[in-house]
Write a protein that holds these residues in place. Structure first.
Motif, PDB file in Angstrom:
ATOM      1  N   PHE A  79      27.270  10.546  83.907  1.00 43.64           N
ATOM      2  CA  PHE A  79      28.574  10.062  84.333  1.00 43.64           C
ATOM      3  C   PHE A  79      29.596  11.190  84.454  1.00 43.64           C
ATOM      4  N   GLY A  80      29.105  12.425  84.472  1.00 43.15           N
ATOM      5  CA  GLY A  80      30.007  13.567  84.588  1.00 43.15           C
ATOM      6  C   GLY A  80      30.777  13.788  83.297  1.00 43.15           C
ATOM      7  N   GLY A  81      31.835  14.567  83.363  1.00 46.75           N
ATOM      8  CA  GLY A  81      32.659  14.820  82.182  1.00 46.75           C
ATOM      9  C   GLY A  81      32.076  15.898  81.291  1.00 46.75           C
ATOM     10  N   ARG A  82      32.769  16.166  80.185  1.00 47.58           N
ATOM     11  CA  ARG A  82      32.365  17.236  79.285  1.00 47.58           C
ATOM     12  C   ARG A  82      31.202  16.789  78.400  1.00 47.58           C
ATOM     13  N   ARG A  83      30.305  17.743  78.106  1.00 48.35           N
ATOM     14  CA  ARG A  83      29.157  17.446  77.255  1.00 48.35           C
ATOM     15  C   ARG A  83      29.039  18.512  76.161  1.00 48.35           C
ATOM     16  N   ALA A  84      28.455  18.113  75.033  1.00 47.04           N
ATOM     17  CA  ALA A  84      28.171  19.042  73.943  1.00 47.04           C
ATOM     18  C   ALA A  84      26.813  18.692  73.355  1.00 47.04           C
ATOM     19  N   ILE A  85      26.095  19.708  72.920  1.00 45.23           N
ATOM     20  CA  ILE A  85      24.801  19.517  72.262  1.00 45.23           C
ATOM     21  C   ILE A  85      24.927  20.107  70.857  1.00 45.23           C
ATOM     22  N   ARG A  86      24.672  19.292  69.850  1.00 46.57           N
ATOM     23  CA  ARG A  86      24.782  19.747  68.468  1.00 46.57           C
ATOM     24  C   ARG A  86      23.397  19.794  67.835  1.00 46.57           C
ATOM     25  N   VAL A  87      22.999  20.987  67.396  1.00 49.93           N
ATOM     26  CA  VAL A  87      21.665  21.211  66.841  1.00 49.93           C
ATOM     27  C   VAL A  87      21.754  21.298  65.322  1.00 49.93           C
ATOM     28  N   VAL A 111      26.719  24.353  73.638  1.00 50.07           N
ATOM     29  CA  VAL A 111      25.666  24.155  72.641  1.00 50.07           C
ATOM     30  C   VAL A 111      26.173  24.649  71.287  1.00 50.07           C
ATOM     31  N   ILE A 112      26.117  23.774  70.293  1.00 47.53           N
ATOM     32  CA  ILE A 112      26.589  24.107  68.944  1.00 47.53           C
ATOM     33  C   ILE A 112      25.376  24.115  68.013  1.00 47.53           C
ATOM     34  N   VAL A 113      25.068  25.277  67.467  1.00 48.52           N
ATOM     35  CA  VAL A 113      23.889  25.429  66.608  1.00 48.52           C
ATOM     36  C   VAL A 113      24.350  25.646  65.166  1.00 48.52           C
ATOM     37  N   GLU A 114      23.912  24.767  64.264  1.00 50.32           N
ATOM     38  CA  GLU A 114      24.207  24.927  62.843  1.00 50.32           C
ATOM     39  C   GLU A 114      23.045  25.645  62.158  1.00 50.32           C
ATOM     40  N   ALA A 115      23.368  26.525  61.228  1.00 47.72           N
ATOM     41  CA  ALA A 115      22.312  27.268  60.531  1.00 47.72           C
ATOM     42  C   ALA A 115      22.746  27.593  59.118  1.00 47.72           C
TER      43      ALA A 115
END
Length: 343
Positions: A79-87, A111-115
């Motif tokens: 649907f368009g718009g802003r997207r984020a991927i959280r790992v 892309v947001i990667v947690e470590a």
């Protein structure tokens, strides 16, 4: 290179550069890692509850199949718009999954990667610090200044007040983990109820000494042989700046108390009565009773000798303090796995 210092992290995340398409948030303070990842995710999409806008991916799954992250990052939003991927965090290597996104960043999603606590030589950390399209954000235990800001923020939001002396008292009782500190403050606010001013009596009634609890968890983990708990609590205490000699001292004092209780047990006294004489907080009594029953007098004496030798080595050479302390605690915990009775 896009790597920020710990004290610059909040400012960098408040106004992220649009060129940063991948953000690595890492460090020993897992609560702060999660908090910053959540805040960045909220700022990056219009609705965090929309699964098409905020995609959550399991770090273990991505480590097993690195192409999953690349495929998701290159998917065009329905649907368009802003997207984020959280790992989510994983103990497995993620460098293979992240590297393609550093050379060819996603134009559609951040892309947001947690470590966890990544060393300087860690390939994932090195790659993100060197890439112009990524940001590497360290998260270390809260200093007193940071804790003061958190206290002020949460009390202000709840419509409460606190004077300087009481605030300092509360700060001294909170540990270095952001999430744990927030939970303690939430408990305090709940207990205060309709009282507007937070007083010392409120704090004494509800807030435990987090740092002391972490030390107690480490001590009990040693004598119970719980190696994963030992590793976690030791890492937390090290990140908070606790001296290795202090850790060893806490374990040694408990070993001496256990020896006295065990000798009482050997002379015919009941385990519960012997442990009661140790004057421990109620939540620790069961662990102490299990240790007194499991560890023999001979093995406790051996443990005291091991700790004494380690403490002497730590005092003589500060450069080897951390590995020396870790080795001694691991040795005892391995013995604890066998009930303190040897092989």
């Amino acid at each position: 290179m896009v790597a920020v210092k710990a004290h610059e992290a909040d400012r960098a995340l408040a106004k992220p550069d649009p060129a940063w398409r991948l953000v690595l948030i890492y460090g020993p303070d897992s609560g702060l890692v999660s908090e910053r990842a959540s805040a960045l995710a909220r700022a990056s999409v219009d609705d965090v509850n929309d699964a098409f806008q905020l995609v959550r991916m399991d770090g273990d799954d991505i480590a097993s199949d690195p192409l999953k992250l690349v495929d998701e990052a290159n998917t065009i939003g329905l649907f368009g718009g802003r997207r984020a991927i959280r790992v989510s965090p994983t103990s497995k290597p993620l460098h293979a999954a992240v590297e393609p996104l550093l050379s060819t960043p996603s134009q559609d999603a951040i892309v947001i990667v947690e470590a966890g606590d990544l060393q300087r030589t860690n390939p994932l950390r090195q790659a993100c610090e060197k890439a112009r399209t990524a940001l590497a954000v360290p998260c270390y235990g809260d200093a007193a200044r940071d804790l003061g800001s958190i206290i002020d923020e949460m009390l202000r939001a709840a419509g409460k007040t606190i004077d300087r002396g009481t605030r300092e008292q509360l700060t001294g009782l909170l540990g270095g983990d952001r999430q744990t500190s927030r939970r303690e403050i939430e408990k305090l606010l709940l207990y205060a109820g309709t009282d507007v001013a937070i007083s010392e009596s409120h704090i004494e009634a509800v807030v435990g000494d987090t740092a002391q609890r972490e030390q107690a968890a480490l001590v009990d983990a040693v004598f119970a042989g719980r190696l994963p708990v030992l590793d976690l609590t030791q890492a937390k205490l090290v990140s908070e700046g606790l001296d290795p000699g202090v850790m060893l001292g806490a374990v040694l004092r408990h070993a001496l108390a256990l020896l006295k209780a065990r000798q009482s047990l050997d002379s015919g006294r009941g385990a519960r009565d012997a442990v009661a004489a140790m004057r421990l907080p109620f939540p620790r009594l069961a662990a102490a009773e299990a240790a007194v029953n499991a560890w023999s007098t001979e093995k406790l004496t051996e443990a005291i000798g091991t700790l004494g030798t380690a403490m002497l080595a730590v005092r003589r050479d500060g450069e080897v303090a951390r590995p020396t302390a870790a080795r001694a605690l691991w040795t005892l915990a391995r013995l604890g796995q066998n009930g303190g009775r040897g092989r």
